[in-house]
Design an enzyme around this catalytic site. Sequence first.
Site, PDB file in Angstrom:
ATOM      1  N   ARG A  60      53.244  51.571  66.757  1.00  0.00           N
ATOM      2  CA  ARG A  60      52.822  51.184  65.402  1.00  0.00           C
ATOM      3  C   ARG A  60      51.414  50.560  65.421  1.00  0.00           C
ATOM      4  O   ARG A  60      50.452  51.162  64.969  1.00  0.00           O
ATOM      5  CB  ARG A  60      53.863  50.212  64.806  1.00  0.00           C
ATOM      6  CG  ARG A  60      53.732  49.971  63.314  1.00  0.00           C
ATOM      7  CD  ARG A  60      52.651  48.974  62.935  1.00  0.00           C
ATOM      8  NE  ARG A  60      52.823  47.671  63.549  1.00  0.00           N
ATOM      9  CZ  ARG A  60      51.909  46.708  63.472  1.00  0.00           C
ATOM     10  NH1 ARG A  60      50.785  46.899  62.825  1.00  0.00           N
ATOM     11  NH2 ARG A  60      52.104  45.549  64.080  1.00  0.00           N
ATOM     12  N   ASP A  61      51.289  49.380  66.007  1.00  0.00           N
ATOM     13  CA  ASP A  61      49.993  48.695  65.980  1.00  0.00           C
ATOM     14  C   ASP A  61      48.966  49.491  66.785  1.00  0.00           C
ATOM     15  O   ASP A  61      47.784  49.558  66.425  1.00  0.00           O
ATOM     16  CB  ASP A  61      50.152  47.282  66.579  1.00  0.00           C
ATOM     17  CG  ASP A  61      49.162  46.275  66.025  1.00  0.00           C
ATOM     18  OD1 ASP A  61      48.198  46.700  65.362  1.00  0.00           O
ATOM     19  OD2 ASP A  61      49.339  45.067  66.260  1.00  0.00           O
ATOM     20  N   ASN A  79      46.061  45.250  71.349  1.00  0.00           N
ATOM     21  CA  ASN A  79      46.988  44.143  71.599  1.00  0.00           C
ATOM     22  C   ASN A  79      46.972  43.808  73.089  1.00  0.00           C
ATOM     23  O   ASN A  79      46.521  44.592  73.916  1.00  0.00           O
ATOM     24  CB  ASN A  79      48.407  44.597  71.248  1.00  0.00           C
ATOM     25  CG  ASN A  79      48.583  44.870  69.786  1.00  0.00           C
ATOM     26  OD1 ASN A  79      48.177  45.917  69.289  1.00  0.00           O
ATOM     27  ND2 ASN A  79      49.187  43.944  69.081  1.00  0.00           N
ATOM     28  N   HIS A  85      51.925  37.168  68.842  1.00  0.00           N
ATOM     29  CA  HIS A  85      51.364  38.522  68.725  1.00  0.00           C
ATOM     30  C   HIS A  85      49.855  38.394  68.964  1.00  0.00           C
ATOM     31  O   HIS A  85      49.102  38.080  68.044  1.00  0.00           O
ATOM     32  CB  HIS A  85      51.674  39.055  67.315  1.00  0.00           C
ATOM     33  CG  HIS A  85      51.146  40.407  66.998  1.00  0.00           C
ATOM     34  ND1 HIS A  85      51.954  41.532  66.929  1.00  0.00           N
ATOM     35  CD2 HIS A  85      49.896  40.843  66.704  1.00  0.00           C
ATOM     36  CE1 HIS A  85      51.216  42.574  66.585  1.00  0.00           C
ATOM     37  NE2 HIS A  85      49.961  42.184  66.442  1.00  0.00           N
ATOM     38  N   CYS A  93      43.474  46.668  64.253  1.00  0.00           N
ATOM     39  CA  CYS A  93      43.901  46.718  62.866  1.00  0.00           C
ATOM     40  C   CYS A  93      42.785  47.356  62.063  1.00  0.00           C
ATOM     41  O   CYS A  93      41.665  46.864  62.060  1.00  0.00           O
ATOM     42  CB  CYS A  93      44.211  45.322  62.329  1.00  0.00           C
ATOM     43  SG  CYS A  93      44.689  45.364  60.598  1.00  0.00           S
ATOM     44  N   HIS A 103      46.137  39.772  70.112  1.00  0.00           N
ATOM     45  CA  HIS A 103      45.191  40.838  70.445  1.00  0.00           C
ATOM     46  C   HIS A 103      44.241  40.265  71.501  1.00  0.00           C
ATOM     47  O   HIS A 103      44.107  39.044  71.627  1.00  0.00           O
ATOM     48  CB  HIS A 103      44.453  41.298  69.181  1.00  0.00           C
ATOM     49  CG  HIS A 103      45.343  42.117  68.271  1.00  0.00           C
ATOM     50  ND1 HIS A 103      45.272  43.484  68.198  1.00  0.00           N
ATOM     51  CD2 HIS A 103      46.346  41.756  67.434  1.00  0.00           C
ATOM     52  CE1 HIS A 103      46.187  43.932  67.346  1.00  0.00           C
ATOM     53  NE2 HIS A 103      46.855  42.899  66.869  1.00  0.00           N
TER      54      HIS A 103
HETATM   55  P1  HMG Z   1      48.277  49.154  46.240  1.00  0.00           P
HETATM   56  O1  HMG Z   1      47.190  50.164  46.095  1.00  0.00           O
HETATM   57  O2  HMG Z   1      48.088  47.799  45.611  1.00  0.00           O
HETATM   58  O3  HMG Z   1      49.653  49.806  45.772  1.00  0.00           O
HETATM   59  O4  HMG Z   1      48.521  48.998  47.798  1.00  0.00           O
HETATM   60  P2  HMG Z   1      50.390  49.737  44.371  1.00  0.00           P
HETATM   61  O5  HMG Z   1      51.581  48.853  44.538  1.00  0.00           O
HETATM   62  O6  HMG Z   1      49.405  49.424  43.289  1.00  0.00           O
HETATM   63  O7  HMG Z   1      50.857  51.260  44.198  1.00  0.00           O
HETATM   64  C1  HMG Z   1      49.893  52.309  44.045  1.00  0.00           C
HETATM   65  C2  HMG Z   1      50.514  53.640  44.385  1.00  0.00           C
HETATM   66  O8  HMG Z   1      50.861  53.657  45.771  1.00  0.00           O
HETATM   67  C3  HMG Z   1      51.811  53.967  43.632  1.00  0.00           C
HETATM   68  O9  HMG Z   1      51.836  55.373  43.440  1.00  0.00           O
HETATM   69  C4  HMG Z   1      52.905  53.595  44.599  1.00  0.00           C
HETATM   70  O10 HMG Z   1      54.093  54.309  44.437  1.00  0.00           O
HETATM   71  C5  HMG Z   1      52.246  53.988  45.911  1.00  0.00           C
HETATM   72  P3  HMG Z   1      51.475  56.013  42.003  1.00  0.00           P
HETATM   73  O11 HMG Z   1      52.455  55.387  41.076  1.00  0.00           O
HETATM   74  O12 HMG Z   1      50.055  55.608  41.750  1.00  0.00           O
HETATM   75  O13 HMG Z   1      51.663  57.479  42.267  1.00  0.00           O
HETATM   76  N1  HMG Z   1      52.799  53.177  47.014  1.00  0.00           N
HETATM   77  C6  HMG Z   1      53.351  53.668  48.152  1.00  0.00           C
HETATM   78  N2  HMG Z   1      53.530  54.918  48.597  1.00  0.00           N
HETATM   79  C7  HMG Z   1      54.161  55.031  49.799  1.00  0.00           C
HETATM   80  N3  HMG Z   1      54.615  53.981  50.522  1.00  0.00           N
HETATM   81  C8  HMG Z   1      54.441  52.727  50.099  1.00  0.00           C
HETATM   82  C9  HMG Z   1      53.778  52.541  48.866  1.00  0.00           C
HETATM   83  N4  HMG Z   1      53.446  51.437  48.164  1.00  0.00           N
HETATM   84  C10 HMG Z   1      52.854  51.829  47.047  1.00  0.00           C
HETATM   85  N5  HMG Z   1      54.893  51.705  50.833  1.00  0.00           N
HETATM   86  C11 HMG Z   1      49.972  48.454  49.641  1.00  0.00           C
HETATM   87  C12 HMG Z   1      49.438  48.023  48.296  1.00  0.00           C
HETATM   88  C13 HMG Z   1      50.719  47.273  50.244  1.00  0.00           C
HETATM   89  C14 HMG Z   1      50.915  49.644  49.456  1.00  0.00           C
HETATM   90  C15 HMG Z   1      48.783  48.876  50.536  1.00  0.00           C
HETATM   91  O14 HMG Z   1      47.872  47.833  50.563  1.00  0.00           O
HETATM   92  C16 HMG Z   1      49.191  49.205  51.954  1.00  0.00           C
HETATM   93  O15 HMG Z   1      49.864  50.198  52.211  1.00  0.00           O
HETATM   94  N6  HMG Z   1      48.752  48.376  52.945  1.00  0.00           N
HETATM   95  C17 HMG Z   1      49.143  48.539  54.321  1.00  0.00           C
HETATM   96  C18 HMG Z   1      48.038  48.134  55.248  1.00  0.00           C
HETATM   97  C19 HMG Z   1      48.515  48.199  56.676  1.00  0.00           C
HETATM   98  O16 HMG Z   1      49.473  48.890  56.998  1.00  0.00           O
HETATM   99  N7  HMG Z   1      47.817  47.484  57.576  1.00  0.00           N
HETATM  100  C20 HMG Z   1      48.138  47.448  58.982  1.00  0.00           C
HETATM  101  C21 HMG Z   1      49.403  46.703  59.278  1.00  0.00           C
HETATM  102  S1  HMG Z   1      49.152  44.934  59.336  1.00  0.00           S
HETATM  103  C22 HMG Z   1      48.680  44.615  60.964  1.00  0.00           C
HETATM  104  O17 HMG Z   1      48.359  45.523  61.692  1.00  0.00           O
HETATM  105  C23 HMG Z   1      48.730  43.184  61.469  1.00  0.00           C
HETATM  106  C24 HMG Z   1      49.889  42.936  62.428  1.00  0.00           C
HETATM  107  O18 HMG Z   1      49.807  43.776  63.567  1.00  0.00           O
HETATM  108  C25 HMG Z   1      49.902  41.459  62.876  1.00  0.00           C
HETATM  109  C26 HMG Z   1      48.549  40.960  63.374  1.00  0.00           C
HETATM  110  O19 HMG Z   1      47.939  41.577  64.269  1.00  0.00           O
HETATM  111  O20 HMG Z   1      48.117  39.948  62.826  1.00  0.00           O
HETATM  112  C27 HMG Z   1      51.247  43.210  61.755  1.00  0.00           C
HETATM  113 MG    MG Z   2      48.489  43.396  65.295  1.00  0.00          MG
END
Ligand code: HMG
Ligand code: MG
Length: 313
Positions: free
Chosen positions: A29-30, A264, A222, A255, A224
């Site tokens: 995933r990450d 990581n 967690h 990220c 990096h």
């Molecule tokens: P948004 O644009 O605000 O979404 O994004 P929305 O709620 O306004 O919805 C817009 C459209 O997207 C809608 O469709 C929803 O249905 C669709 P429409 O009605 O326009 O046709 N939609 C989705 N479709 C599929 N799957 C979904 C989904 N949600 C909405 N889940 C949102 C908000 C949270 C979805 C967006 O910002 C997002 O996907 N962000 C994810 C970012 C991400 O994955 N980042 C990496 C992970 S975090 C990380 O790596 C850190 C970590 O490792 C820890 C660390 O290192 O600190 C965990």
């Molecule tokens: Mg991470």
Amino acid sequence: MTARDLGLPTVIPAPGLPERVTIWEVGARDGLQNEDTVVPVEVKLEFLDRLAGAGLTTLEATSFVHPKWIPQLADAEQLLANLEQHDGVRYPVLVPNERGLDRALAAGVRHVAIFASATETFASRNLNRTLDSQMTMFEPVVTRATGEGLDVRGYVSMCFGDPWEGSVDPARVVEVGRRLLDMGCSQLSLGDTIGVATAGQVSAVLGAFADAGTPVERLAVHFHDTYGQALTNTLEALRHGVTTVDSSAGGLGGCPYAESATGNLATEDLVWLLDGLGIETGVDLDRLADTSAWMAGELGRPSPSRVVRALRG
Ligand code: HMG
Ligand code: MG
């Protein structure tokens, strides 16, 4: 004699450390969310299969996020449908919102993780939400998921520093983390998203959680490895009693919404440390290093893990 000849570290246990550590493997995933190219689903499936074969029992498999935000994981449904699940292995996935939870439930997932930010800027860049409105988004996810009997982990990102806001107050991290626990998360994973933490900071944040009455069993770390501090920080966390450590095979990762984040902590580097301290993980380092060497070949570049390079370079 070289590390390659040796193959395993000399074991000398140190006092005051846990007997066993659970490794929460985030490579699929990450790690893969940050690749420039989309890794074919068949390669992801083989990666997960080989990681389970190496003895890892928690494999974070993918994310049910918006495919436009993370195209690298847009194949989440296909991955889950074809995943050969091993007995005793759990396969958590990230879900940010109810739409993500719907998709995860339809795929038969039993463990999910929500991911909050400790800073405003990262909440906006990573989730398109404010610090407060991210909580409004998570609340129904946790309520519904726990109601369905799922286990929910809560990540807190930017616990030790943020590329836009600078240093982060441990009190803020505790406040965000407590909100996730109060919602119903079973465990918090404290993320050093951009790899800037130092051991004293780890101690300060874990101490702040202890002062707030959070049992250390509820905390994971967690790290990096951007500044090469991930192993030192891990040892500091172990000294505080943490027994779940996140890492990624071969040191894959980063990220996409925090450009200064590198990979990581590499799982092999972690296992070398833990094996040397006589701490049980159940992981076969040899099979793991083989897996990361194979994955490096698939990605067309050497593994950033020092242990993989020493053993297989
Ligand atoms: P948004 O644009 O605000 O979404 O994004 P929305 O709620 O306004 O919805 C817009 C459209 O997207 C809608 O469709 C929803 O249905 C669709 P429409 O009605 O326009 O046709 N939609 C989705 N479709 C599929 N799957 C979904 C989904 N949600 C909405 N889940 C949102 C908000 C949270 C979805 C967006 O910002 C997002 O996907 N962000 C994810 C970012 C991400 O994955 N980042 C990496 C992970 S975090 C990380 O790596 C850190 C970590 O490792 C820890 C660390 O290192 O600190 C965990
Ligand atoms: Mg991470």
